[in-house]
Design a protein around this motif. Structure first.
Motif, short mmCIF file in Angstrom:
data_model
loop_
_atom_site.label_atom_id
_atom_site.label_comp_id
_atom_site.label_asym_id
_atom_site.label_seq_id
_atom_site.Cartn_x
_atom_site.Cartn_y
_atom_site.Cartn_z
N LEU A 16 31.30 32.52 41.16
CA LEU A 16 31.54 33.97 41.08
C LEU A 16 31.21 34.50 39.70
CD1 LEU A 16 34.90 34.09 43.06
CD2 LEU A 16 32.79 35.24 43.74
N GLU A 17 31.54 33.69 38.71
CA GLU A 17 31.26 34.10 37.33
C GLU A 17 29.74 34.29 37.13
OE1 GLU A 17 32.80 32.24 33.22
OE2 GLU A 17 31.33 31.03 34.26
N LYS A 18 28.96 33.40 37.73
CA LYS A 18 27.51 33.44 37.49
C LYS A 18 26.80 34.48 38.37
CE LYS A 18 23.48 30.53 36.88
NZ LYS A 18 23.00 31.44 35.82
N PHE A 19 27.29 34.68 39.61
CA PHE A 19 26.50 35.48 40.55
C PHE A 19 27.15 36.79 40.97
CE2 PHE A 19 25.14 31.03 41.18
CZ PHE A 19 23.84 31.18 40.76
N GLY A 20 28.26 37.15 40.35
CA GLY A 20 28.91 38.42 40.72
C GLY A 20 30.14 38.15 41.56
N SER A 21 30.97 39.17 41.77
CA SER A 21 32.26 38.82 42.35
C SER A 21 32.82 39.78 43.39
CB SER A 21 33.29 38.69 41.22
OG SER A 21 33.33 39.88 40.49
N ASP A 22 32.18 40.89 43.70
CA ASP A 22 32.84 41.85 44.59
C ASP A 22 32.46 41.70 46.06
OD1 ASP A 22 34.17 42.99 42.51
OD2 ASP A 22 32.67 44.54 42.14
N ASN A 23 31.16 41.53 46.30
CA ASN A 23 30.67 41.65 47.67
C ASN A 23 29.82 40.42 48.01
OD1 ASN A 23 28.37 42.33 49.55
ND2 ASN A 23 29.66 44.15 49.83
N LEU A 24 30.17 39.76 49.10
CA LEU A 24 29.51 38.50 49.44
C LEU A 24 27.99 38.65 49.57
CD1 LEU A 24 29.92 35.51 50.09
CD2 LEU A 24 30.27 36.13 52.47
N ASN A 25 27.52 39.73 50.18
CA ASN A 25 26.07 39.90 50.35
C ASN A 25 25.36 40.06 49.00
OD1 ASN A 25 26.01 39.57 53.07
ND2 ASN A 25 26.35 41.75 53.50
N ASP A 26 25.97 40.83 48.10
CA ASP A 26 25.39 41.00 46.75
C ASP A 26 25.29 39.63 46.07
OD1 ASP A 26 25.49 43.68 47.24
OD2 ASP A 26 27.12 44.11 45.81
N ILE A 27 26.35 38.86 46.18
CA ILE A 27 26.39 37.55 45.51
C ILE A 27 25.31 36.64 46.08
CG2 ILE A 27 27.83 35.50 45.10
CD1 ILE A 27 30.28 37.43 45.36
N LYS A 28 25.12 36.70 47.40
CA LYS A 28 24.10 35.86 48.03
C LYS A 28 22.69 36.24 47.56
CE LYS A 28 26.07 34.33 52.36
NZ LYS A 28 26.07 34.56 53.80
N LYS A 29 22.47 37.53 47.41
CA LYS A 29 21.15 37.98 46.94
C LYS A 29 20.91 37.48 45.52
CE LYS A 29 20.78 42.07 49.72
NZ LYS A 29 21.45 43.36 49.76
N ASN A 30 21.91 37.61 44.66
CA ASN A 30 21.78 37.12 43.28
C ASN A 30 21.51 35.61 43.26
OD1 ASN A 30 22.34 39.65 42.40
ND2 ASN A 30 24.50 39.27 41.96
N TYR A 31 22.18 34.93 44.16
CA TYR A 31 22.04 33.47 44.25
C TYR A 31 20.61 33.11 44.65
CZ TYR A 31 23.35 28.70 45.63
OH TYR A 31 23.45 27.35 45.73
#
Ligand code: EPS
Length: 361
Positions: A337-352
């Motif tokens: 979460l620290e590396k890829f963002g923390s609020d919204n699962l879809n946003d985090i997946k895109k960053n990943y």
């Protein structure tokens, strides 16, 4: 990013936890958590408590229509044994009828009993026993289950296996019961070693830039905090200390991604994941409630006496793997979460996915 608190005494009304920081949009159900709790509940080496408890979890908040909504997730597991301990665990001061309740005054060597009583000024060690009990790990497993669900969205899998019970290497689980029954007959307890592996972990989690962000340190702290764990090993850390560097380091090659020929480092270099599996071992001491109790000192009389014999397990190792898995799941979720963002699962997946493209794996 992610944090949790637990509350609850071993024979109090319930075990509770609040987990904060899980992003919006993750499917979480009581059934998923329950599967992990059931792994922790039974198995060889379990004392009488295992027959009393069902360890049924309830999600009280933070999940709506099966999905997380970003607010803190509150979890509850009621203690069935509370009914039998109601008088002892009452929150009210003792009445005349209950004033006969005996204080526990003979601390067990190896347990938190004496250190806890001295620290807080208790004459009744029951106050220490109730919270220092490994029953609290039920909530760690529940929290870990949610974190594991989160990690599975990134295809990260965590599992564990028993390496040793006492001195015996365990190639498969078939002899475990027999070894534990032998200890039980001798009124003794056993520890052992569990190996935990996290697979498909991307490189670059954690940090080399400061001591409190190094992932090996964070993992070691999390595992070391599990009751009865007295040592943590990352990769082949213990045997590596006695070898030459040429026997220990993991050569790098490239085959559409950076790979290693060996994994003696256990997936961590400089406090950062290197893309190989994270491999850790936890060393559990034998439980400290002994059927033939050790000598100790009575807190009131200061005379030598035998330690109190509380109901306890013989060996936690057969069911403790899921606790270590849970703690690693929590720590990995936090650094992800620290590396890829923390609020919204879809946003985090895109960053990943962007990150994976950049490092071409
Ligand atoms: C445990 C519950 C405890 C113990 C065990 C773990 O229940 P009780 O004290 O009522 O028997 O069985 O705790 C320990 C061995 C310990 O040293 O704290 C549980 O649910 O995991």
């Amino acid at each position: 990013m992610l944090r949790f608190l637990t509350a609850g005494e071993s024979h109090g009304q319930a075990e509770l936890a609040i987990l904060e920081g899980i992003p919006v949009g993750l499917s979480v159900t009581e059934e998923i958590i329950q599967k992990d709790l059931d792994k922790r509940r039974g198995g060889a080496g379990r004392g009488g408590r295992g027959l009393i408890e069902k360890d049924k979890v309830k999600i009280l908040s933070g999940v709506r229509l099966g999905k997380t909504i970003g607010s803190p997730i509150a979890l509850l597991v009621e203690n069935s044994d509370f009914q039998n301990w109601k008088v002892t665990m009452s929150v009210h001061p003792p009445s005349e009828q209950t004033s006969h309740l005996r204080e526990v005054s003979n601390p067990r060597p190896g347990h938190a009993d004496l250190a806890g009583a001295l620290k807080y000024g208790f004459s009744d060690i029951r106050n220490v026993i109730e919270r220092s009990s490994a029953r609290e790990t039920i909530m760690r497993v529940a929290i870990g289950s949610i974190c594991r669900r989160f990690l599975s969205e990134f295809n990260i899998q965590i599992d564990s296996r028993i390496i040793r019970i006492g001195k015996m290497e365990i190639p498969d689980n078939s002899q475990i019961e027999e070894i534990i029954i032998r200890a039980l007959k001798k009124k003794d307890t056993l520890g052992g070693v569990i190996q935990i592996i996290a697979r498909n972990v991307p490189p670059g989690l954690g940090s080399y830039v400061h001591w409190d962000r190094k992932l090996d340190g964070l993992i070691a702290r999390a595992l070391m905090s599990i009751p009865s764990v007295k040592a943590v090993e990352i990769g082949d850390g213990i045997t590596n200390a006695g070898k030459f560097g040429s026997q220990v380091h993991d050569e790098i090659y490239y085959d559409e991604k950076y790979l290693r020929k060996t994994n003696h480092a256990g997936g961590l270099e400089g406090g950062v994941t290197n893309g190989e599996d994270i491999v850790c071992r936890v060393y559990h001491k034998p439980l400290s409630t002994l059927g033939n109790p050790f000598n100790t000192i009575n807190l009131q009389t200061k005379k030598s006496v035998k330690a109190v014999v509380e109901r306890s397990d013989i060996c936690v190792v057969p069911r403790a793997g899921v606790i270590s898995e849970a703690m690693i799941a929590f720590v990995l979720s936090d650094v992800l979460l620290e590396k890829f963002g923390s609020d919204n699962l879809n946003d985090i997946k895109k960053n990943y996915q962007n990150y994976l493209r950049r490092i071409k794996i």
